[in-house]
Design a protein around this motif. Structure first.
Motif, PDB file in Angstrom:
ATOM      1  N   TRP B  38       4.466   1.644  -5.373  1.00 24.31           N
ATOM      2  CA  TRP B  38       4.542   3.087  -5.591  1.00 24.31           C
ATOM      3  C   TRP B  38       3.265   3.742  -5.072  1.00 24.31           C
ATOM      4  N   THR B  59       1.803  -8.352 -10.564  1.00 23.00           N
ATOM      5  CA  THR B  59       1.499  -6.952 -10.236  1.00 23.00           C
ATOM      6  C   THR B  59       0.059  -6.742  -9.801  1.00 23.00           C
ATOM      7  N   TYR B  61      -2.453  -3.160  -9.753  1.00 18.09           N
ATOM      8  CA  TYR B  61      -2.490  -1.760 -10.132  1.00 18.09           C
ATOM      9  C   TYR B  61      -3.786  -1.120  -9.644  1.00 18.09           C
ATOM     10  N   VAL B  69      -0.198   2.763 -16.317  1.00 14.66           N
ATOM     11  CA  VAL B  69       0.885   2.401 -15.395  1.00 14.66           C
ATOM     12  C   VAL B  69       1.546   1.074 -15.770  1.00 14.66           C
ATOM     13  N   ILE B  71       4.652  -1.205 -13.796  1.00 14.89           N
ATOM     14  CA  ILE B  71       5.666  -1.380 -12.760  1.00 14.89           C
ATOM     15  C   ILE B  71       6.459  -2.629 -13.100  1.00 14.89           C
ATOM     16  N   LEU B  82       8.774   2.513 -12.094  1.00 14.58           N
ATOM     17  CA  LEU B  82       7.427   2.969 -12.414  1.00 14.58           C
ATOM     18  C   LEU B  82       7.453   3.719 -13.732  1.00 14.58           C
ATOM     19  N   TYR B  95       6.197  11.335  -5.372  1.00 11.34           N
ATOM     20  CA  TYR B  95       6.092   9.893  -5.617  1.00 11.34           C
ATOM     21  C   TYR B  95       6.979   9.156  -4.613  1.00 11.34           C
ATOM     22  N   CYS B  97       8.365   5.372  -3.222  1.00 13.05           N
ATOM     23  CA  CYS B  97       8.426   3.924  -3.356  1.00 13.05           C
ATOM     24  C   CYS B  97       8.373   3.326  -1.950  1.00 13.05           C
TER      25      CYS B  97
END
Lengths: 106, 121
Positions: B38, B59, B61, B69, B71, B82, B95, B97
């Motif tokens: 994202w 993940t 971040y 956040v 995901i 998200l 936003y 993806c």
């Protein structure tokens, strides 16, 4: 993540060469990538792994990297190249974009 | 042809949680060759990477957003999602993806069209 620094704006006349720089402490060890974003559109990859050009991207787009600076060069810039350009890189913790450079061709 | 489509509310109230889903078509989200991520762009400003996820669930971040956040991935639906908690007006943005190549650079090779999310009461 670390930071990538770009000039806010670059201006050239049609047919001239435009150079957009991106500086970052990790660039000697990490690849730089470049994205073009026209108004209201999603970004498009124009250079990957410092200097490679994806299929469909005009040959006037080229990239280079030396030390802590990567450079996107547009040789013979066209009016349609007017856009925002972002450098991008990654490290072990994540990804980062530069602040973006607005290229004006007029 | 790979396509990514964002979906979710276009308006979120301050202090609430922003939730978006990206549906992937024309390719499998379970491929070992890609991450899924994202990115956001406030009106008139630059791109900001939010985070990425592998099909296995691992993940990455953005440190500046990490505390808010989450995901996640749903391989059965070929979707990833998200969640951004405790939103403020500063979270108003388009936003996107995107698909990242699972190579050293983890660069983005495909983007969704983007969806505008406004944070306002």
């Amino acid at each position: 993540s670390y930071e990538l620094t770009q000039p806010p704006s670059v201006s050239v006349s049609p047919g001239q060469t435009a150079r957009i720089t991106c500086s970052g402490d990790a660039l000697p060890k990490k690849y730089a990538y470049w994205y073009q974003q026209k108004s209201g559109q999603a970004p498009v990859l124009v250079i990957y792994e410092d200097s490679k050009r994806p299929s469909g991207i005009p040959e006037r787009f080229s990239g280079s990297s030396s030390g802590t600076m990567a450079t996107l060069t547009i040789s013979g810039a066209q009016v349609e190249d007017e856009a925002d350009y972002y450098c991008y890189s990654t490290d072990s913790s994540g990804s980062v974009f530069g602040g973006g450079t607005k290229l004006t061709v007029l | 042809q790979l396509q990514l489509q964002e979906s979710g509310p276009g308006l979120v109230k301050p202090s609430e949680t922003l939730s978006l889903t990206c549906t992937v078509s024309g390719g499998s989200i379970s491929s070992s060759s890609y991450y899924w991520g994202w990115i956001r762009q406030p009106p008139g400003k630059g791109l900001e990477w939010i985070g990425s996820i592998y099909y296995s669930g691992s993940t990455y971040y953005n440190p500046s957003l990490k505390s808010r956040v989450t995901i996640s991935v749903d391989t059965s639906k070929n979707q990833f999602s998200l969640k951004l908690s405790s939103v403020t007006a500063a979270d108003t943005a388009v936003y996107y993806c995107a698909r990242h190549k699972a190579v050293a650079g983890r660069y983005i090779d495909y983007w969704g069209q983007g969806t505008l999310v406004t944070v306002s009461s």
